[in-house]
Write an enzyme that holds these catalytic residues in place. Structure first.
Site, short mmCIF file in Angstrom:
data_model
loop_
_atom_site.label_atom_id
_atom_site.label_comp_id
_atom_site.label_asym_id
_atom_site.label_seq_id
_atom_site.Cartn_x
_atom_site.Cartn_y
_atom_site.Cartn_z
N TYR A 124 0.81 -1.21 0.00
CA TYR A 124 0.00 0.00 0.00
C TYR A 124 0.85 1.27 0.00
O TYR A 124 0.31 2.37 -0.11
CB TYR A 124 -0.93 0.01 1.22
CG TYR A 124 -2.28 -0.59 0.95
CD1 TYR A 124 -3.43 0.18 1.00
CD2 TYR A 124 -2.41 -1.93 0.63
CE1 TYR A 124 -4.67 -0.37 0.75
CE2 TYR A 124 -3.65 -2.50 0.38
CZ TYR A 124 -4.78 -1.70 0.45
OH TYR A 124 -6.00 -2.25 0.20
N LYS A 171 3.02 -14.20 5.44
CA LYS A 171 3.33 -15.16 4.38
C LYS A 171 4.84 -15.37 4.36
O LYS A 171 5.50 -15.37 3.30
CB LYS A 171 2.81 -14.66 3.03
CG LYS A 171 2.86 -15.69 1.91
CD LYS A 171 1.89 -16.84 2.10
CE LYS A 171 1.91 -17.78 0.90
NZ LYS A 171 1.07 -18.98 1.10
N ASP A 204 -3.07 -17.49 4.02
CA ASP A 204 -4.07 -18.30 3.33
C ASP A 204 -4.73 -19.30 4.28
O ASP A 204 -5.95 -19.51 4.23
CB ASP A 204 -3.47 -19.00 2.10
CG ASP A 204 -2.10 -19.59 2.34
OD1 ASP A 204 -1.36 -19.06 3.18
OD2 ASP A 204 -1.76 -20.58 1.67
N ASP A 228 -6.39 -5.49 4.91
CA ASP A 228 -7.47 -4.99 4.07
C ASP A 228 -8.40 -6.12 3.67
O ASP A 228 -9.63 -6.00 3.71
CB ASP A 228 -6.87 -4.31 2.83
CG ASP A 228 -7.91 -3.60 1.99
OD1 ASP A 228 -8.96 -3.24 2.53
OD2 ASP A 228 -7.67 -3.43 0.79
#
Length: 332
Positions: A124, A171, A204, A228
């Site tokens: 972002y 991640k 995930d 987000d």
């Protein structure tokens, strides 16, 4: 002593839901003095920007703001009014609770989650460019400083709210440098809070487990992009963006606003659900120490929301925006 608060009506449905929230907050007994400042599309012609300097000056003076949703016009020099506010005021923590509400029918019950999203960096940051004519590149930025303060914020929030566990979402199995740094910092900070359980979860897997077993989670902290996405997933667990409040908080300033957008096609019809704006106001009251007023509003909502005559169409009811505010005020 009164709390002076900047009030930004916003665009589209913003003025209607902000007025509903203001009336409910005033009726709750909270000692608030409002300073109304206009921003968004309505000031573009006069100031050439949806975010004039006087808006930032008001928030800096008052320290706290309640705002409605804003439309981001095309070609104004920055991607989003909200992103510009966060950068200008260093509102590094985006806080989005997701809590089951009586009368709001969903597939899940007894959800009570808080997503803490880092607000200033990650993808972002908007550092991207074309590589030749046929490729585009975006640079993911994760810093030790930003990671430390957002994880520490999450643990302090958990301690303040009496929460039991913080989950760091990442991640790092694939992005070993960026998310690897975030995870390493999260583990370091977690060691400072032995009274609160800590775990980490790959993003995930986190998405899957939030759908399968949301009751196993409490406070979740994560970089900007994951926050987000997963905060909207959590909103879906409790009824959608129409019931999702939010806050952007820094060390000096705090801006409270609903998660949803300005819905211009519904503007001026007095029909949209003001609940997310009202709940954002409840978050603001707690931030200001007006906990009794916040509790009064929350108790009134437990009486109003199950009654379909008292809520708006999207909640299965028949009431108008202003009427829903009237019913909440009646039950304070």
């Amino acid at each position: 002593m009164a709390h002076r608060v900047t009030l930004i009506p916003g665009d589209g449905i913003g003025p209607e839901i902000v007025e509903a929230a203001r009336r409910v907050i005033d009726a709750s007994g909270a000692n608030i003095e409002w300073e109304v400042v206009e921003a968004g599309e309505k000031v573009m012609a006069e100031y050439g920007t949806p975010l004039p300097d006087y808006v930032l000056e008001s928030i800096k003076k008052n320290k706290v703001a309640l705002k409605g949703p804003m439309t981001t016009p095309i070609g104004t020099g920055f991607r989003s009014v909200n992103v510009a506010l966060r950068k200008a005021l260093d509102l590094y923590a985006n806080v989005r609770p997701a809590k089951s509400l009586p009368g709001v029918v969903t597939r899940y019950e007894n959800i009570d989650l808080i997503t803490v999203r880092e607000n200033t960096e990650d993808l972002y940051a908007g550092v991207e460019h074309m590589v030749g004519d046929d490729a585009a590149e975006s640079i993911k930025i994760i810093t030790r400083k930003a990671s430390q303060r957002i994880v520490r914020f999450a643990f302090e929030l958990a301690r303040k709210e009496g929460r039991k566990k913080v989950t760091a979402v990442h991640k790092a199995n694939i992005m070993k440098y960026t998310d690897g740094l975030f995870l390493a910092v999260a583990r370091e900070v977690a060691a400072e809070y032995p009274d609160i359980e800590f775990e980490d979860m790959i993003v995930d897997a986190m998405a899957m487990k939030l759908v399968q077993t949301p009751e196993k989670f409490d406070v979740m902290v994560m970089p900007n992009l994951y926050g987000d996405i997963l905060s909207d997933l959590c909103a879906g667990l409790v009824g959608g963006l129409g019931v999702a409040p939010g806050a952007n908080i820094g060390d000096e300033y705090a801006v409270f606003e609903p998660v949803h957008g300005s819905a211009p096609k519904h503007a001026g019809q007095n029909r949209v659900n003001p609940l997310a704006e009202i709940l954002s106001g409840v978050m603001m009251l707690k931030h200001l120490g007006e906990v009794d007023a916040a509790a009064k509003i929350e108790r009134a909502l437990t009486k109003v929301l199950p009654n379909k005559d008292m809520v708006t169409y999207d909640l299965g009811g028949t009431a108008k925006t202003s009427e829903m505010a009237d019913y909440i005020i009646k039950h304070l």
